[in-house]
Design an enzyme around this catalytic site. Structure first.
Site, short mmCIF file in Angstrom:
data_model
loop_
_atom_site.label_atom_id
_atom_site.label_comp_id
_atom_site.label_asym_id
_atom_site.label_seq_id
_atom_site.Cartn_x
_atom_site.Cartn_y
_atom_site.Cartn_z
CG ASP A 66 51.84 -113.57 -56.35
OD1 ASP A 66 51.67 -114.62 -56.98
OD2 ASP A 66 52.56 -112.63 -56.75
CG HIS A 117 56.03 -115.22 -54.43
ND1 HIS A 117 56.35 -114.65 -55.64
CD2 HIS A 117 55.46 -114.22 -53.69
CE1 HIS A 117 55.99 -113.38 -55.64
NE2 HIS A 117 55.47 -113.09 -54.47
CG HIS A 121 58.42 -111.54 -50.85
ND1 HIS A 121 58.41 -110.17 -50.99
CD2 HIS A 121 57.46 -112.00 -51.69
CE1 HIS A 121 57.47 -109.82 -51.85
NE2 HIS A 121 56.89 -110.91 -52.30
CG HIS A 215 48.60 -109.81 -54.05
ND1 HIS A 215 48.56 -109.13 -55.24
CD2 HIS A 215 49.90 -110.08 -53.80
CE1 HIS A 215 49.80 -108.99 -55.70
NE2 HIS A 215 50.63 -109.55 -54.84
#
Length: 256
Positions: A66, A117, A121, A215
């Site tokens: 991510d 994603h 966000h 991440h």
């Protein structure tokens, strides 16, 4: 008149129409045994074709990252993936597309998959249907402009917050939700815990069919990734793309 008032009250009560939110989670895997999200969540995901792990009897793992923003470690991660000949999926935001375009282009050039994603966000489970569509399509439009990728097929909701309404709408728009079965606290860019921490978390939770979430803001992950991949390979694991996982899922459901 009383009956009419009651009906209107139901129709316009904002709380009555609010979709139930779920926060993705599970008990961590240990001893090579895949985690289980529980019957309720498993049932919801199954109804909407959402995926969080592969077959429990095949030593195959899927790397996903991510990327909300760039912190200087993605280049190292891409170098490792290239050296080890391992595919990955990078779930990006609109901010990342705008601020790290050269890295996005490199991801695409080297054969990695780009996942959606969302553009900004937000909490997608509480967003309106119009906002959900805008977040997904706006990201795809910028991705196309940035790296020539027409659109994404996989969506990962920010912070793993979702609802059945979100799952259904994403499906209608042509996106499949991809969650994960291996994860640990690695998103605090200013609180590194060291290479050993990330390596041990990855090795301890590794299991057949693992969908691994990391991440890229963490130096721990960039430093641990080479050793993790090599050790997993020694144990007989193969790293594949999410396309392979989805194909496996669809073939299994066609048989059932």
């Amino acid at each position: 008149m009383a009956a009419f008032i009651i009906v209107v009250g139901v129709l316009f009560n904002p709380f009555a129409a609010k979709a139930e939110e779920f926060h993705w989670g599970f008990k961590k895997a240990t001893g090579g045994v895949p985690p289980n999200a529980g019957a309720a969540l498993e049932s919801i995901l199954e109804r909407h074709g959402a995926i969080y792990k592969g077959k429990p009897d095949e030593k195959i793992a899927y790397l996903t990252f991510d990327n909300g923003y760039e912190n200087g470690y993605t280049e190292s991660i891409l170098d490792t993936l290239k050296n080890e000949d391992v595919p990955a999926t990078f779930f990006l935001t609109g901010h990342y597309l705008k601020s790290a375009a050269p890295l996005v282009k490199r991801m695409v050039k080297e054969g990695h998959t780009i996942g959606n994603h969302s553009y900004n966000h937000p909490n997608m489970a509480s967003a309106s249907q119009q906002k959900v569509e805008e977040e997904l399509k706006k990201f795809d439009e910028l991705l196309n402009q940035t790296a020539g990728v027409q659109r994404t097929s996989y969506f990962r909701p920010p912070e793993g917050i979702f609802s059945e309404t979100l799952l259904a709408q994403a499906n209608e728009l042509g996106y499949r939700h991809i969650f994960w079965s291996v994860a640990f606290i690695d998103w605090h860019a200013n609180k590194p815990k060291g290479k050993a921490y990330a390596y041990n978390e990855l090795m301890t939770q590794l299991h057949p069919g693992a969908v691994i979430l990391m991440h890229t803001v963490s130096p721990d992950n960039a430093e641990a990734l080479p050793d993790f991949i090599r050790e997993a390979k020694k144990l007989g694991y193969e790293f594949r793309s999410l396309d392979d996982l989805v194909l496996e899922y669809e073939n299994l459901n066609s048989i059932l």
